[in-house]
Scaffold this active site. Structure first.
Site, PDB file in Angstrom:
ATOM      1  N   ASP A   1      -8.717  -6.274  -4.798  1.00  0.00           N
ATOM      2  CA  ASP A   1      -8.369  -4.980  -4.206  1.00  0.00           C
ATOM      3  C   ASP A   1      -8.989  -3.873  -5.069  1.00  0.00           C
ATOM      4  O   ASP A   1      -8.610  -3.699  -6.223  1.00  0.00           O
ATOM      5  CB  ASP A   1      -6.839  -4.844  -4.174  1.00  0.00           C
ATOM      6  CG  ASP A   1      -6.372  -3.572  -3.479  1.00  0.00           C
ATOM      7  OD1 ASP A   1      -7.211  -2.692  -3.196  1.00  0.00           O
ATOM      8  OD2 ASP A   1      -5.157  -3.470  -3.214  1.00  0.00           O
TER       9      ASP A   1
ATOM     10  N   SER B   1       0.838  -1.195   0.000  1.00  0.00           N
ATOM     11  CA  SER B   1       0.000   0.000   0.000  1.00  0.00           C
ATOM     12  C   SER B   1       0.879   1.253   0.000  1.00  0.00           C
ATOM     13  O   SER B   1       1.771   1.366  -0.835  1.00  0.00           O
ATOM     14  CB  SER B   1      -0.932  -0.055   1.215  1.00  0.00           C
ATOM     15  OG  SER B   1      -1.916   0.926   1.147  1.00  0.00           O
TER      16      SER B   1
ATOM     17  N   HIS C   1      -8.041  -5.035  -0.418  1.00  0.00           N
ATOM     18  CA  HIS C   1      -6.755  -4.388  -0.179  1.00  0.00           C
ATOM     19  C   HIS C   1      -5.989  -5.030   0.984  1.00  0.00           C
ATOM     20  O   HIS C   1      -4.776  -5.149   0.947  1.00  0.00           O
ATOM     21  CB  HIS C   1      -7.000  -2.902   0.102  1.00  0.00           C
ATOM     22  CG  HIS C   1      -5.751  -2.090   0.179  1.00  0.00           C
ATOM     23  ND1 HIS C   1      -4.851  -1.988  -0.866  1.00  0.00           N
ATOM     24  CD2 HIS C   1      -5.243  -1.329   1.182  1.00  0.00           C
ATOM     25  CE1 HIS C   1      -3.853  -1.198  -0.511  1.00  0.00           C
ATOM     26  NE2 HIS C   1      -4.054  -0.790   0.719  1.00  0.00           N
TER      27      HIS C   1
END
Lengths: 370, 195
Positions: free
Chosen positions: A311, A147, A344
């Site tokens: 995601d 991320s 995610h």
């Protein structure tokens, strides 16, 4: 594996992207494994929004305080601390030990609070580079993160090409979409419109904008989970039947409130504002007319890009933009698109193919022995 | 089933240090071979999870994506050579893939099992059964091959599409064959380009 929190103090001023200068600052970090003789086996782990330098293991007197990437990092794990010297560092502006809104401003002896400057991904990377200097490490065997951590790994590869041999960019994006920024802005407004926020000076008022932080976290949490996963986990399930009230009735409501309230108990509101801004600002192609391939022209590291099929915060398509840019720029790049239901959050979870890709990729890194 | 013989022929057609894309690169051993023997900058496309891991073990660049759509985002002539090794017969949109290969690459190398091999002809002609052999090791009901074709068929295809055949070699087992190749050949290798 026990971890020990360490601190490094830096007196050399750090010029930030905003134009502000941090005259002096501290970085909190932890290390795992042993740095080899040639100092060639270091891996830097960059953290995402709400994580810290506590990447793996526990503390001797806090057996329940497990590092946030403990399934990835440790002896015999994909990032094998028997082979690599792993460094976890807390980013500037965070609230877990490095200089940030909750630490003391040396200029006036008061908490920084809202006065702590806004920082960018590139500022973090510059400060990490100084931590490496401090540790006597000139070149990283690898830098990696998921991320926002993946964005730092990407920035590392383009900003310090001579210091990175491999970069693992996981569940990241080359910049935030309008929708991503929109979610961040709603989260920030939730915090800033909380009466307890006091323009960031809430500590002086002996309060914390907990309601705002709770809502901010609830919004964020929705974007971390896939629609399917949320449906599978909660569906339309009720806690105790319909009450015709605004108390949490659906299980998803109480789950989000629980997550939000837990978060608001330990996370700093000024930090949340700054970290979401750092996300919004990240856009390495901005200075290259939007051409990411040109922005990455200087990269010499071998790159591993990983995304997760469900995601939707940073979708596989966003990772493929990074891959395409690296291909167009004639860089070494491998891309894995992991089949995972979790959205995610998958980058933090157990997934055999994902962990195998990282393990095998790091296994074939040469020149880290001795 | 890649043998060293076809590796060596492919390698002989690839210029040193060129930029190579291998579609359906499997475990990456061809790309490894080309990196070692020709110092190419190679990329593979592969969608099979265990194969992806093997590519990583082989230290070759591999992009996990669908072979038929994975070239879409790639720029025109961004590769010197695009290779499709023993996969064309398993692809649904043959024409589209070859056309994409020659858009993305200046040249394309295509290898395929020759359906016209005499033993295949015997099986279908005399036994009246779909051929099963070392190069076509599947039963009709479990084969990944959706288009079976011969050396003649491929050359006719190239003529119709205006592709130039720059090189052709035909193997019978591990050895090269030049005598009646469409009858004696088990594996055909072509290097083609546009016009």
């Amino acid at each position: 594996m026990f971890a020990t929190q360490q601190f490094a103090h830096f007196d050399t001023p750090l010029a930030l992207a905003s134009g502000a200068v941090l005259p002096a600052y501290d970085l909190a970090f932890e290390t795992y494994g042993r740095l080899n003789e040639t100092r060639s086996n270091a891996i830097l782990i960059c953290h995402a929004l709400n994580a810290s330098h506590h990447v793996a293991g526990t503390y001797e007197h806090e057996p329940d305080n497990v590092g946030w990437w403990d399934n990835m990092v440790g002896p015999g794990k994909p990032v094998d601390t028997d082979r690599f010297f792993v460094i976890g560092v807390n980013n500037l502006g965070s609230c877990f030990g490095s200089s940030g809104p909750t630490t003391i401003n040396p200029a006036n002896g008061k908490r920084w609070g809202a006065d702590f400057p806004l920082v960018t991904v590139e500022d973090w990377v510059d400060s990490h580079a100084r931590l490496l200097d401090h540790l006597g490490i000139s070149t990283l065997a690898a830098v990696m993160g998921g991320s926002l951590g993946g964005m730092q790994a990407l920035a590392w590869a383009s900003r310090y090409p001579d210091r990175v041999k491999n970069a693992l960019v996981i569940a990241a994006a080359p910049n935030l979409s309008a929708q991503n920024i929109a979610f961040n802005e709603v989260a920030r407004q939730a915090i800033m419109s909380d009466p307890a926020f006091h323009a960031g000076a809430f500590a002086e008022h002996d309060t914390v904008p907990r309601d705002g932080l709770t809502v901010a976290r609830m919004i964020g949490h929705i974007t971390y989970i896939s629609d399917d996963q949320m449906e599978a986990k909660f569906g339309r399930g009720l806690r105790e039947g319909l009450k015709f009230s605004f108390a949490p009735e659906f299980q998803i409501e109480s789950y989000l409130r629980y997550q939000g309230e837990k978060f608001s108990g330990y996370y700093d509101a000024n930090t949340y504002l700054r970290v979401t801004k750092a996300l919004d600002y990240f856009d390495p192609a901005r200075n290259f007319g939007g051409d990411l391939a040109r922005a990455l022209a200087g990269v010499t590291a071998r790159m591993l890009v990983i995304s997760f099929t469900t995601d939707w915060r940073f979708s596989p398509a966003r990772s493929r933009e990074i891959v395409k840019a690296l291909l167009d720029a004639d860089k070494d790049v491998t891309y894995a698109e992991i089949e995972a239901p979790h959205g995610h959050d998958a980058f933090l979870l157990e997934n055999p193919q994902y962990l195998a890709v990282v393990r095998h990729y790091l296994n074939q890194i040469e020149g880290v022995e001795a | 089933m890649i043998t060293r013989a076809d590796f060596d022929i492919i390698a002989s057609w690839v210029s040193p240090k060129s930029r190579v894309l291998d579609l359906g690169c499997g475990d990456g051993s061809l790309l490894r071979h080309l990196a070692d023997s020709k110092q190419v900058r190679g990329y593979g496309i592969e969608n099979d999870e265990p194969s992806l891991i093997k590519c990583i073990d082989n230290r070759v660049n591999v992009i996990q994506t669908n072979l038929e759509s994975g070239m879409k985002e790639m720029a025109d002539h961004s590769f010197d050579v695009v290779i499709l090794s023993q996969t064309l017969q398993a692809i649904k949109h043959t024409e589209a893939v070859v056309s994409e290969m020659l858009r993305v690459g200046r040249e394309a190398i295509v290898t395929f099992p020759n359906f016209g091999y005499w033993k295949h002809r015997l099986q279908i002609g005399l036994a009246g059964k779909m051929p099963v052999s070392d190069d076509l090791p599947y039963q009709w009901y479990d084969t990944p091959n959706v288009h079976l074709f011969t050396i003649h068929d491929f050359e006719e295809f190239c003529r119709h599409r205006g592709y130039r055949i720059n090189n052709r070699r035909v193997l019978s087992g591990d050895n090269e064959t030049t005598f009646l190749p469409n009858l004696t050949g088990t594996l055909a290798l072509y290097k083609i380009s546009v016009g």
